[in-house]
Design an enzyme around this catalytic site. Structure first.
Site, PDB file in Angstrom:
ATOM      1  N   CYS A   1       0.814  -1.218   0.000  1.00 26.37           N
ATOM      2  CA  CYS A   1       0.000   0.000   0.000  1.00 26.37           C
ATOM      3  C   CYS A   1       0.845   1.265   0.000  1.00 26.37           C
ATOM      4  CB  CYS A   1      -0.970  -0.011   1.180  1.00 26.37           C
ATOM      5  SG  CYS A   1      -0.183  -0.049   2.818  1.00 26.37           S
TER       6      CYS A   1
ATOM      7  N   HIS B   1      -2.503   0.829   6.789  1.00 30.13           N
ATOM      8  CA  HIS B   1      -2.846   0.914   5.368  1.00 30.13           C
ATOM      9  C   HIS B   1      -2.906   2.382   4.950  1.00 30.13           C
ATOM     10  CE1 HIS B   1      -4.353  -0.763   1.628  1.00 30.13           C
ATOM     11  NE2 HIS B   1      -5.371   0.068   1.634  1.00 30.13           N
TER      12      HIS B   1
ATOM     13  N   HIS C   1      -5.906   2.348  -4.086  1.00 27.06           N
ATOM     14  CA  HIS C   1      -4.972   1.760  -3.115  1.00 27.06           C
ATOM     15  C   HIS C   1      -4.570   0.368  -3.573  1.00 27.06           C
ATOM     16  CE1 HIS C   1      -8.321  -0.465  -0.692  1.00 27.06           C
ATOM     17  NE2 HIS C   1      -8.786  -0.139  -1.876  1.00 27.06           N
TER      18      HIS C   1
END
Length: 390
Positions: A255, A323, A335
């Protein structure tokens, strides 16, 4: 026999110094090891001279002879005076320890300069341009003298701007391939031949690359405009790229490697991991009473802002960041989660699903921010001569 009481004292002092001077082991080192030939002698390995000075004072304060502990200040003698290197693979793997089985920590791209800190067991411990410290196989790096590095900095270079491609051993696409190439790779330009660019790798290999897949590096830097549309365009070129823990290239991204790459391809070096990225940039208010306020978020967020999540539902805003995503607008974000994809924070949206498994706890704005953690490539000492710094 080892003196366990003394060891525990020294270990405690080490821990205190590390908390003060090297709180993030990813960017600074202060480590204690027992000497190989004497269990009652120790060595501190560190990147921070002033931390060693404070450590010595604490030894005195605790009535421990400073001769018991020696220092290994990095870069050390194992790198043979070559304190710099350049990555010579399209994507080189950085690991948390000097062994093939160790966890993948990050990746660095071909042509990236790194600091060489230590050499052990066929690995270099390196520091990347964003300050990340990890281990990489010596076969992935070409060590450089200061003169070599200076010559590389001033050389005419090209950057690979296509998603993926190859270089060839002759000015003929049917010739033997030299290597694969990925977006962001940098090579020295040697001239043109039959519509291809002749290039040199950091380790001296000569190859040929299709001219429409590269851009002159200096021109590329000069034309970059890190605005939201351009950052998101770079992000969207990675749609569908698989998730890879530690990945920072179009071969696979995690990420934060995804957000890092999107900004890098617009000339900005940002911190490596999500927990580091959340400490940079401008605060964007998206919470009310420590909970996501969707109306406020839609009002305050701008495209290319970074969104930070904690795992699970109903987490506090100080929860550990696990994240990160790039905000697109209208409640959507892009993402790397399984693959690079687009989801929405709006419960009525068809692509809402993934949002339910995470808790959005913070947002930051990087565009047009002055922050030492957000470094333009054009001004970075790893890429330019000091006299060109701003």
């Amino acid at each position: 026999m080892p003196d366990s009481a003394e060891y525990h004292k020294i270990a405690h002092i080490t821990e205190e110094i590390a908390k003060q001077y090297a709180p993030d082991k990813r960017t600074a080192i202060f480590e204690l090891q027992r000497a190989a030939d004497d269990p009652n002698r120790y060595q501190i390995t560190t990147t921070i001279p002033r931390a060693w000075e404070r450590f010595q004072q604490l030894l005195v304060d605790n009535h421990i002879a400073d001769t018991k502990v020696t220092i290994n200040l990095l870069p050390d003698t194992s790198v043979n005076g070559n304190a710099s290197g350049i990555v010579n693979l399209s994507v080189a793997n950085l690991r948390v320890a000097p062994r093939n089985q160790a966890e993948l920590a990050s990746q660095v791209l071909l042509g990236t300069p790194v600091d060489l800190l230590q050499k052990r067991d066929g690995y270099y411990r390196v520091r990347t341009p964003e300050g990340y410290i990890a281990w990489v196989s010596t076969s992935s790096i070409t060590a450089k003298t200061q003169l070599d590095l200076r010559q590389w900095k001033v050389a005419r270079k090209v950057i690979f701007i296509a998603d993926y491609g190859h270089s060839y051993s002759a000015p003929d696409e049917q010739s033997l391939r030299v290597s694969d190439l990925v977006m962001g790779n940098i090579l020295v330009e040697m001239g043109k031949s039959s519509g291809l660019i002749r290039v040199r790798y950091p380790d001296g290999r000569i190859a040929y690359v299709k001219s429409d897949l590269v851009s002159p590096f200096d021109e590329w830097l000069d034309t970059l405009n890190p605005i939201a549309d351009n950052i998101l365009d770079a992000a969207k070129t990675m749609m569908g790229v698989p998730y890879l823990w530690g990945g920072t290239s179009v071969k696979g991204v995690d990420c934060s490697g995804f957000t890092k790459t999107a900004y890098y391809m617009n000339g900005i070096i940002i911190p490596r991991d999500a927990s580091q990225q959340v400490l940079a940039g401008q605060f964007v208010d998206i919470l009310s009473a420590d909970t996501l306020d969707t109306e406020k978020a839609l009002r305050n967020l701008k495209p290319a802002d970074l969104l930070f999540f904690a795992s699970g539902d109903n987490r506090k805003p100080d929860a550990r960041i696990t994240h990160v995503a790039l905000y697109l607008g209208d409640g959507e974000f892009i993402h790397s989660a399984g693959t690079v994809r687009i989801n929405s924070m709006l419960s009525g949206a068809a692509n809402y699903g993934d949002f339910q498994t995470r808790t959005l706890v913070a947002a930051r704005r990087y565009i047009a921010q002055t922050d030492p953690a957000l470094q333009p490539i054009s001004q970075h000492q790893f890429y330019t001569l000091e006299k060109h710094h701003k």
